[in-house]
Design an enzyme around this catalytic site. Sequence first.
Site: not given
Length: 410
Positions: A176-179, A182
């Site tokens: 979740l954090a990465d998306s 982004g």
Amino acid sequence: MTDMCQSEGRAPGPLAGLRVLELGNFIAAPAAGRLMADFGADVVKVERPAGGDELRRWRLHEGDTSLLFRTMNRNKRSITLDLKHPEGRAVALRLIRRSDVVLENFRPGTLERWGLGIDAMREVNPGVVLTRISGYGQTGPYRDRPGFGGVAEAIGGLRHLTGYPDRPPTRVGISLADSVAGLYAVVGSLAALRRRAVTGEGETVDVALYEAIYSLMESLTPDYDAFLVERERTGSSLPGIAPSNTYPCADGRYVVISGNGDSIFRRLMQVIGRPDLADAPELADNAGRVRHADKLDDALAEWTGRLPHDDVLERLEEGQIPSGPIFTAAEIAKDPHFAARGMLEKHRVAVAPGKEREVVFPGIVPKFAQEPGRTRWLGPELGEHTDAVLTELGYEPEQREALRKLGVCK
């Protein structure tokens, strides 16, 4: 379902003409690059000659490339380049010279050690937008700490609220954090390009994984600072809103019901045969319903527990109550609404040695009426476009061969 070949011939997309250089790996920067590529930007993804992006070998795959990589890197061109090599740096600077946006998600200071920091970029392209994603940002006392998305979800406050109060904190089943980071990287990049169109100046965009998560935490810290209220894990319910929860059905399945609007609540109580609750003065507004949330959850669970899942949903839909099933991947793949919205695209991909078949991949979000995004191809093979990109940069065949002999490219 949409087949990839059916998308050919459409308009090139609202970001056609935008040139993006992706120096990142894993998920955060590639998620940003994918979204821009979906809408027509020419995204050139730089990968290490030896093995490429590690995401190629994460989760399920056949050969050297996972379906996760195919998904996260669709519509991009892949070149191999050793950025630590002086000749690799020279190629990178040529790429930067012609790029509008550079995406990266290395630890702070990595590009500078390679001689590819913002000052070096500005020398060849004063108007470039450098968008940087890292665990803790480019400044502050934690800047040099390594940070992955899971850690960011913990630092940013999400993990403390995820799960049940009598069990350890848990996580959602995706990065979740990465998306989310982004998405912020795309917003920041496009805002910086808008500023450049007005001022002519480039910009540096700084996205931190933990801040991307913290930005989702609503009034977590204001509630604490003003009222000393420390939110805790509450399982499947959402504090301060009632009734809104997950309820078991007679056949062992579950439904999500959100009946927290005043008029919705009254309709919901009629649907479940509890007009007494619909007319109760103490339940007329959300504040009152929150005080009696356990009572309402018990009433709803008693009703759903007497009926099979499909009957529950049918009656709720008839009553215009926001509700829905908890879908698995198999259910998503055969759902007519997902299909009608173009969210189930079929593409041929290797699933076993020497065997290809059509596989369902997620569609494009958001939808555009005039120039929609489209999947032109799945995530490419490692270095699939190296020759083409080097040729565009002016490298002659003998120069390209020399770079290969040096190990700069594959």
